[in-house]
Scaffold this motif. Sequence first.
Motif, mmCIF file in Angstrom:
data_model
loop_
_atom_site.group_PDB
_atom_site.id
_atom_site.type_symbol
_atom_site.label_atom_id
_atom_site.label_comp_id
_atom_site.label_asym_id
_atom_site.label_seq_id
_atom_site.Cartn_x
_atom_site.Cartn_y
_atom_site.Cartn_z
ATOM 1 N N ASN A 1 2.307 2.362 -3.076
ATOM 2 C CA ASN A 1 1.486 2.932 -4.227
ATOM 3 C C ASN A 1 1.793 4.436 -4.081
ATOM 4 O O ASN A 1 1.468 5.114 -3.175
ATOM 5 C CB ASN A 1 0.095 2.610 -3.781
ATOM 6 C CG ASN A 1 -0.322 1.239 -4.803
ATOM 7 O OD1 ASN A 1 -0.041 1.909 -6.113
ATOM 8 N ND2 ASN A 1 -0.554 0.299 -4.415
ATOM 9 N N ASP A 2 1.817 5.284 -5.064
ATOM 10 C CA ASP A 2 1.463 6.529 -5.342
ATOM 11 C C ASP A 2 -0.029 6.989 -5.389
ATOM 12 O O ASP A 2 -0.538 6.357 -6.028
ATOM 13 C CB ASP A 2 2.599 7.582 -6.050
ATOM 14 C CG ASP A 2 2.261 7.215 -7.581
ATOM 15 O OD1 ASP A 2 3.057 6.556 -8.150
ATOM 16 O OD2 ASP A 2 1.126 7.680 -8.044
ATOM 17 N N PRO A 3 -0.272 8.192 -5.024
ATOM 18 C CA PRO A 3 -1.705 8.315 -5.137
ATOM 19 C C PRO A 3 -2.341 8.371 -6.459
ATOM 20 O O PRO A 3 -3.356 8.072 -6.822
ATOM 21 C CB PRO A 3 -1.833 9.587 -4.454
ATOM 22 C CG PRO A 3 -0.609 10.163 -3.660
ATOM 23 C CD PRO A 3 0.510 9.267 -4.268
ATOM 24 N N ALA B 1 0.956 -1.244 0.035
ATOM 25 C CA ALA B 1 -0.050 0.038 -0.082
ATOM 26 C C ALA B 1 0.943 1.255 -0.003
ATOM 27 O O ALA B 1 0.508 2.131 -0.654
ATOM 28 C CB ALA B 1 -0.876 0.086 1.258
ATOM 29 N N LEU B 2 1.922 1.233 0.659
ATOM 30 C CA LEU B 2 2.828 2.271 0.749
ATOM 31 C C LEU B 2 3.325 2.550 -0.350
ATOM 32 O O LEU B 2 3.495 3.746 -0.989
ATOM 33 C CB LEU B 2 3.792 2.161 1.891
ATOM 34 C CG LEU B 2 3.584 2.693 3.150
ATOM 35 C CD1 LEU B 2 4.642 2.367 4.180
ATOM 36 C CD2 LEU B 2 3.077 4.003 3.228
ATOM 37 N N ARG C 1 -4.022 3.613 -9.372
ATOM 38 C CA ARG C 1 -4.973 3.196 -9.155
ATOM 39 C C ARG C 1 -5.268 2.363 -7.633
ATOM 40 O O ARG C 1 -5.605 1.280 -7.515
ATOM 41 C CB ARG C 1 -5.624 2.018 -9.861
ATOM 42 C CG ARG C 1 -5.918 2.708 -11.248
ATOM 43 C CD ARG C 1 -7.456 2.722 -11.361
ATOM 44 N NE ARG C 1 -7.868 3.821 -12.450
ATOM 45 C CZ ARG C 1 -8.371 3.738 -13.578
ATOM 46 N NH1 ARG C 1 -8.613 2.509 -13.990
ATOM 47 N NH2 ARG C 1 -8.826 4.728 -13.911
ATOM 48 N N GLY C 2 -4.581 2.915 -6.487
ATOM 49 C CA GLY C 2 -4.631 2.497 -5.187
ATOM 50 C C GLY C 2 -3.864 1.146 -5.064
ATOM 51 O O GLY C 2 -3.517 0.425 -6.156
ATOM 52 N N GLY C 3 -3.689 0.506 -4.120
ATOM 53 C CA GLY C 3 -3.147 -0.864 -3.887
ATOM 54 C C GLY C 3 -4.324 -2.133 -4.052
ATOM 55 O O GLY C 3 -3.739 -3.066 -4.120
#
Lengths: 295, 282
Positions: free
Chosen positions: A14-16, A11-12, A19-21
């Motif tokens: 992933n950059d905003p 999750a971390l 499309r999310g994690g």
Amino acid sequence: MTPAVSGEQAALKNDPGERGGVSPPVVSIVHRGADAAPLAGITARAIVLPSLVAVMFLLFWDGAVRLSGSQLFPKPLDVLWGLVELAKKGLLVKYVVASLFRVTWGFTLAVIVGIPFGLLMGSNKLVQEAFNPLIQGFRPISPIAWIPVSILWFGVSDAAPVFLIFLARVFPITVSTAAAVKSVQSVYLRAADNFGLTKFQLFSQVIFPASLPQIITGLRIGLGIAWLVVVAAEMIAVNSGLGYLIIDARNAGKRYDLVVAGMVLIGVIGWLLDLLMRQVERFQTVKWAYGTLHD
Amino acid sequence: MIEPPTQSLPTERTGTPAVLVRDVWMDFPHKQGSQATPVLEQINVEIPRGEFVCVVGPSGCGKTTLLNIIAGFLKASRGEVLVEGESVHGPDPRRIVIFQEGSVFPWLTVSANVGFGLNHVSAAERERVIQHYIDMVGLTGFESAYLRQLSGGMRQRVEIARALAANPEVLYMDEPFGALDYFTRFKMRADLVRIWQQEKKTILFVTHDIDEAIQLADRVVVLSSRPSTIRLIMSVPLPRPRDLNSPIYLETRDRILNALGMSLRNGINASCGSHSDASGNC
Ligand SMILES: Nc1ncnc2c1ncn2[C@@H]1O[C@H](COP(=O)(O)OP(=O)(O)OP(=O)(O)O)[C@@H](O)[C@H]1O
Ligand SMILES: [Mg+2]
């Protein structure tokens, strides 16, 4: 390493912008029910079995009339010829339209008055307490009992049966709408409150859609009753329509073939009205409340 | 293997806290008017802006009650709640609650639900915000689905997206993952932490799951059984992403369990603390 840790790391990373994690869950649920074709066997059964029963009923009817030797009571084929005769005279369409016209107006007026008033009653204790006893007092009076009064007020005109249907439906619609509003889950109201809705938005965006399924079910049953009432009203208060056809055919020459033809029309149209209302229950915005009933 | 925190905790302790619960007490009056049920006693919590706080406590101890008071849905018998220094007198779109029962509207599509709190923006902006949060919670492709066509986890995602789209300063979450299965819960927690780090909201998260609290929170508030008092408030000194095998994790969990009169080594203690009730509820 446990799943949670790897999950958080993923999750971390992933950059905003991404499309999310979470990849959209690959579930085909969305289309389930919508196009799940019923088994062919079931469809066939749904047609064959009722047809069989209907044919047996017609044969029994025919045989019974023949056995009794009745000159007045028609056999199924007599009724069919009766219907043809009505159609040729142009009465069939005329009477059906007349009856439907009255039901439509009476019922629509009852909906226009009953639903807003029911919404108000359901959401305002004061209004509820003030009006409920009066409504409960009116409700048990059969619409048939109103026939003399409606003739006094409206004479022999379309207005009389329209008024009767309005009276027959407006109280039940009000009461069932109020009940629907009161059964709206409080968590929806709290959520709406939380989002800072105005009174009007609360009504139009939450209370009304939340109670709509129950209101519609009430209307479906109510339309059936309105159809019963129009026939009764037409027997007395007017000189057209299916109710009038039945009484007139009997009084003018004991034409029981036309009496039964009128009954058949009433049955078929009532059934079609119910099917129509069931279609309304399939709309996406109300379907949620009916479970898998119509899936 | 202790990794350095990839991101410093966004707890900027500047001036007024985001949420301040000051000496809150709550009794529910009995129907017969005889005796009141004391539920909360002397609750004091201070939540700085941007902090992730979990409230844990046994079932029925008053977590939902506390959240309802903080959110303004219930009036405390005593004490007050301040948000950004302002006394709370009712719910407000700047503080969105995610209810335990689930409050996604079944008559609306996912998109319409997410856009529910967006009444005062232009249509184009509304579209953009809706899509942004649908993507963020991982529901891309389900925009026009209805609630009954979604799984439990997906419903919670809609709930979260709808709350975020309203752009609140504070999120109150009441056991949002309580009804989900083990794997879905893990995934939801990871996603929630990611979203929190992106959005920099203050979050108050209620749960009865101690592991969940330690995995999520900067600080954990531990409530006793009813009538609830605060047993312990402890920081979780674990860098993110969190190593659930780290001794610190286990130690934190032990301390919380201890505060509740339980221990994983000896099973559940006979004495659940001074307030356990006759039914053995604790
Ligand atoms: N409106 C009310 N009237 C009377 N008593 C109430 C009311 N709401 C809650 N209670 C009581 O307050 C206590 C705490 O309830 P609450 O819902 O806050 O518990 P909870 O900690 O959220 O439990 P759970 O983890 O099961 O959700 C319960 O004993 C409940 O019976
Ligand atoms: Mg609760």
